[in-house]
Design a protein around this motif. Structure first.
Motif, PDB file in Angstrom:
ATOM      1  N   LEU A  21       0.837  -1.199   0.000  1.00  0.00           N
ATOM      2  CA  LEU A  21       0.000   0.000   0.000  1.00  0.00           C
ATOM      3  C   LEU A  21       0.879   1.259   0.000  1.00  0.00           C
ATOM      4  N   GLY A  22       1.978   1.188   0.765  1.00  0.00           N
ATOM      5  CA  GLY A  22       2.883   2.334   0.837  1.00  0.00           C
ATOM      6  C   GLY A  22       3.459   2.702  -0.514  1.00  0.00           C
ATOM      7  N   LEU A  23       3.690   1.705  -1.351  1.00  0.00           N
ATOM      8  CA  LEU A  23       4.337   1.949  -2.646  1.00  0.00           C
ATOM      9  C   LEU A  23       3.373   2.442  -3.724  1.00  0.00           C
ATOM     10  N   ILE A  24       2.073   2.512  -3.428  1.00  0.00           N
ATOM     11  CA  ILE A  24       1.108   2.981  -4.432  1.00  0.00           C
ATOM     12  C   ILE A  24       1.295   4.481  -4.653  1.00  0.00           C
ATOM     13  N   PRO A  25       1.489   4.906  -5.903  1.00  0.00           N
ATOM     14  CA  PRO A  25       1.628   6.345  -6.136  1.00  0.00           C
ATOM     15  C   PRO A  25       0.300   7.075  -5.957  1.00  0.00           C
ATOM     16  N   LEU A  26       0.328   8.177  -5.229  1.00  0.00           N
ATOM     17  CA  LEU A  26      -0.873   8.990  -5.020  1.00  0.00           C
ATOM     18  C   LEU A  26      -0.696  10.329  -5.737  1.00  0.00           C
ATOM     19  N   GLN A  27      -1.712  10.776  -6.435  1.00  0.00           N
ATOM     20  CA  GLN A  27      -1.649  12.072  -7.123  1.00  0.00           C
ATOM     21  C   GLN A  27      -1.332  13.163  -6.114  1.00  0.00           C
ATOM     22  N   SER A  28      -0.227  13.867  -6.326  1.00  0.00           N
ATOM     23  CA  SER A  28       0.241  14.830  -5.318  1.00  0.00           C
ATOM     24  C   SER A  28       0.293  16.253  -5.838  1.00  0.00           C
ATOM     25  N   PHE A  29      -0.604  16.610  -6.763  1.00  0.00           N
ATOM     26  CA  PHE A  29      -0.568  17.969  -7.323  1.00  0.00           C
ATOM     27  C   PHE A  29      -0.795  19.022  -6.236  1.00  0.00           C
ATOM     28  N   ASN A  30      -1.477  18.608  -5.166  1.00  0.00           N
ATOM     29  CA  ASN A  30      -1.762  19.554  -4.090  1.00  0.00           C
ATOM     30  C   ASN A  30      -0.895  19.312  -2.860  1.00  0.00           C
ATOM     31  N   VAL A  31       0.264  18.739  -3.067  1.00  0.00           N
ATOM     32  CA  VAL A  31       1.122  18.386  -1.930  1.00  0.00           C
ATOM     33  C   VAL A  31       1.518  19.625  -1.116  1.00  0.00           C
ATOM     34  N   ASP A  32       1.557  20.787  -1.770  1.00  0.00           N
ATOM     35  CA  ASP A  32       1.991  22.006  -1.077  1.00  0.00           C
ATOM     36  C   ASP A  32       1.049  22.436   0.050  1.00  0.00           C
ATOM     37  N   GLN A  33      -0.207  22.010  -0.018  1.00  0.00           N
ATOM     38  CA  GLN A  33      -1.123  22.437   1.037  1.00  0.00           C
ATOM     39  C   GLN A  33      -0.986  21.597   2.302  1.00  0.00           C
ATOM     40  N   PHE A  34      -0.093  20.609   2.276  1.00  0.00           N
ATOM     41  CA  PHE A  34       0.092  19.779   3.460  1.00  0.00           C
ATOM     42  C   PHE A  34       1.410  20.095   4.164  1.00  0.00           C
ATOM     43  N   ASN A  35       1.436  19.819   5.475  1.00  0.00           N
ATOM     44  CA  ASN A  35       2.666  19.962   6.249  1.00  0.00           C
ATOM     45  C   ASN A  35       3.318  18.600   6.395  1.00  0.00           C
ATOM     46  N   LEU A  36       4.627  18.616   6.565  1.00  0.00           N
ATOM     47  CA  LEU A  36       5.290  17.372   6.950  1.00  0.00           C
ATOM     48  C   LEU A  36       4.810  17.032   8.354  1.00  0.00           C
ATOM     49  N   SER A  37       4.584  15.741   8.619  1.00  0.00           N
ATOM     50  CA  SER A  37       3.925  15.407   9.885  1.00  0.00           C
ATOM     51  C   SER A  37       4.747  15.830  11.106  1.00  0.00           C
ATOM     52  N   ASP A  38       6.101  15.823  10.998  1.00  0.00           N
ATOM     53  CA  ASP A  38       6.899  16.220  12.162  1.00  0.00           C
ATOM     54  C   ASP A  38       7.011  17.735  12.304  1.00  0.00           C
ATOM     55  N   GLN A  39       6.567  18.483  11.297  1.00  0.00           N
ATOM     56  CA  GLN A  39       6.598  19.938  11.408  1.00  0.00           C
ATOM     57  C   GLN A  39       5.208  20.526  11.608  1.00  0.00           C
ATOM     58  N   CYS A  40       4.198  19.663  11.717  1.00  0.00           N
ATOM     59  CA  CYS A  40       2.825  20.138  11.845  1.00  0.00           C
ATOM     60  C   CYS A  40       2.546  20.520  13.301  1.00  0.00           C
ATOM     61  N   ALA A  41       1.677  21.502  13.470  1.00  0.00           N
ATOM     62  CA  ALA A  41       1.370  21.986  14.818  1.00  0.00           C
ATOM     63  C   ALA A  41       0.573  20.970  15.631  1.00  0.00           C
ATOM     64  N   CYS A  42      -0.081  20.059  14.966  1.00  0.00           N
ATOM     65  CA  CYS A  42      -0.945  19.107  15.684  1.00  0.00           C
ATOM     66  C   CYS A  42      -0.110  18.086  16.459  1.00  0.00           C
ATOM     67  N   SER A  43      -0.769  17.393  17.401  1.00  0.00           N
ATOM     68  CA  SER A  43      -0.012  16.462  18.239  1.00  0.00           C
ATOM     69  C   SER A  43       0.252  15.146  17.524  1.00  0.00           C
ATOM     70  N   SER A  44      -0.723  14.635  16.778  1.00  0.00           N
ATOM     71  CA  SER A  44      -0.451  13.381  16.078  1.00  0.00           C
ATOM     72  C   SER A  44      -0.818  13.457  14.599  1.00  0.00           C
ATOM     73  N   MET A  45      -2.030  13.860  14.304  1.00  0.00           N
ATOM     74  CA  MET A  45      -2.493  13.767  12.928  1.00  0.00           C
ATOM     75  C   MET A  45      -3.647  14.746  12.732  1.00  0.00           C
ATOM     76  N   CYS A  46      -3.655  15.478  11.633  1.00  0.00           N
ATOM     77  CA  CYS A  46      -4.778  16.378  11.365  1.00  0.00           C
ATOM     78  C   CYS A  46      -4.959  16.507   9.860  1.00  0.00           C
ATOM     79  N   ALA A  47      -5.953  17.274   9.454  1.00  0.00           N
ATOM     80  CA  ALA A  47      -6.234  17.403   8.022  1.00  0.00           C
ATOM     81  C   ALA A  47      -5.127  18.158   7.292  1.00  0.00           C
TER      82      ALA A  47
END
Lengths: 149, 325
Positions: free
Chosen positions: B93-119
């Motif tokens: 499942l990890g190796l499945i390519p996901l369309q990432s045209f909107n990747v810029d609107q996401f934060n890297l999980s270790d740099q995100c303000a949330c504690s574990s996971m958010c939108a």
């Protein structure tokens, strides 16, 4: 089939590291935990660039870049070495699993300061990547025009 | 240009283009050039001219390992009665390519303000498949259902004629087996794990130079030998012209520097008649996307990443109070 079995599988290095820290905290004493937290804080506040040099001697220095590797190291070395005032410049990545890249720089006494040379090198690459970005965009527009004609 | 490079006697290092005043533009270096040779839905080919090997290599390394994309990173297995174990499926499942045209609107999980996971740093999916009415069923990327309206979905490949290809097969289930999983996609780059790399191939090569002294070869070799010379090249760089009975260069671009032709020339006392080399200032890139981003987007993102990297270092240098203007 009726009972819901739950297990979490993580498939990347970052994720597995998280698991490891959790485990470590469970197993280790409070003292160790504090120690670990302190290390984590240090890791976060570590500067992107740090200098090691002898006091009073500005003509040579070793710069440590955090989170950089051969991508920048080789580029920087090749730009700096083309400066006539540079006597020696080389880079190394001491260990592949540590996010550190070192650049050793020695300049002629007439030049004075390694900082100048390093900054000049960085600026030159920045300008060049600026030009490349522009050129790529132009090339793309040109290609699309050619295709639509 | 590199054949005549200046060597700095103090360092022993080559001190070519950048140090010397000749051949420099106003910006202090040779003006680089980029020419696009080919662009399709998944592949871009372009030439990079007037740059150093280190520049081309940095670009290649950034394209492979530093352009961020989205990939499935966390799998919660609720039910798995298939023949394959949880980790094996999670890896696939990890190796499945996901369309990432909107990747810029996401934060890297270790740099995100949330504690574990958010939108802002993750996208949730559900994978539920039951094989109840058939002997065997295929589980593919169409079974992955997004739980949010984020525009991150598995890549759907389209062939040259614009027809959709079959979705990517994940696994097979036989009768009465089922699969129920929650999937979480996160942002990352190829440095962390290759599944985040946006490219299937990113290769660069120097352009080959092939030169032959036609007069000498066509005079000193008999026709049989000439034909032999043409045939020995595994890449079909040379051609035999039947009208002129002469050896010609057909496609120097294909040369892989195997020096078979040089050996033949040497054996026939024609050392100087054949020359092969590589251009040191021209690089031909082939970038093949996995479908997560368009190929031209990958390259322009890579160049921007290089710019940002240097901008960050520039601000860091300011802290030391250096002015080199």
């Amino acid at each position: 089939m009726s009972s819901t079995r739950k297990s979490q599988v993580q498939s990347s290095k970052v994720a597995s590291e998280q698991i490891k820290t959790q485990k470590d905290i469970d197993m280790e004493s409070d003292e160790d935990r504090n120690d670990e937290n302190r290390n984590d804080n240090q890791q976060q506040s570590r500067p992107k660039l740090s200098i090691q040099r002898q006091d009073g001697d500005n003509t040579n220095a070793t710069y440590s870049f955090l989170n950089e590797d051969h991508t920048l190291g080789n580029l920087l070395r090749n730009v700096i070495i083309k400066n006539n005032q540079v006597e020696f410049c080389a880079y190394s990545v001491p260990h592949p699993s540590e996010p550190i890249m070192n650049v050793r720089l020695q300049v002629a006494p007439s030049c004075g300061d390694t900082k100048k040379v390093l900054k000049h090198g960085l600026k030159r690459i920045a300008k060049m990547s600026d030009v490349l970005t522009e050129k790529f965009q132009n090339a793309l527009d040109k290609y699309e025009n050619r295709m639509s004609d | 240009m590199y054949g005549m490079e200046q060597i700095n006697t103090a360092t022993g290092f080559a001190n070519a283009k950048f140090g010397s005043s000749k051949g420099q533009g106003a910006k202090g270096f040779d003006e680089p050039e980029i020419r696009i040779l080919e662009l399709s839905k998944y592949v871009i080919k372009f030439e990079l001219l007037n740059t150093d090997l280190s520049v081309a290599n940095s670009l290649r390394r950034i394209i492979i390992a530093e352009v961020p994309t989205m990939a499935i990173d966390l799998v919660e297995v609720k039910e798995n009665t298939s023949a394959l174990h949880d980790e094996f499926i999670a890896h696939r499942l990890g190796l499945i390519p996901l369309q990432s045209f909107n990747v810029d609107q996401f934060n890297l999980s270790d740099q995100c303000a949330c504690s574990s996971m958010c939108a802002q740093c993750s996208v949730q999916f559900k994978l539920h498949a039951v094989c109840s009415d058939r002997d065997q069923m295929e589980v593919n990327t169409r079974h992955i259902q997004p739980l949010s309206d984020a525009p991150i979905i598995p890549v759907q490949y389209v062939n040259d004629k614009g027809i959709e290809e079959d979705p990517i097969l994940i696994m097979k289930l036989s009768k009465n087996q089922q699969l129920d999983m929650n999937l979480v996609a996160r942002k990352g780059n190829g440095k962390i794990h290759a599944k985040w790399s946006p490219v299937a191939t990113c290769q660069m090569r120097k352009e080959p130079i092939v030169e032959i002294d036609q007069d000498k070869i066509n005079r000193d070799l008999d026709i049989e030998k000439r034909k032999e010379f043409v045939a020995l090249c595994p890449r079909e760089v040379f051609a035999f012209n039947d009208y002129r009975n002469a050896v010609e260069i057909e496609n120097s671009d294909k040369c892989i520097q195997c020096i078979e032709c040089l050996r033949f020339a040497q054996a026939n006392n024609l050392e100087r008649a054949v020359k092969i080399a590589e251009r040191e200032d021209k690089f031909v890139f082939t970038v093949e996307s996995t479908g997560v981003l368009t190929p031209e987007d990958i390259v322009s993102r890579a160049l921007q990443i290089l710019m940002r990297k240097l901008y960050e270092l520039g601000t860091q240098m300011k802290k030391y109070g250096v002015n080199a203007d």
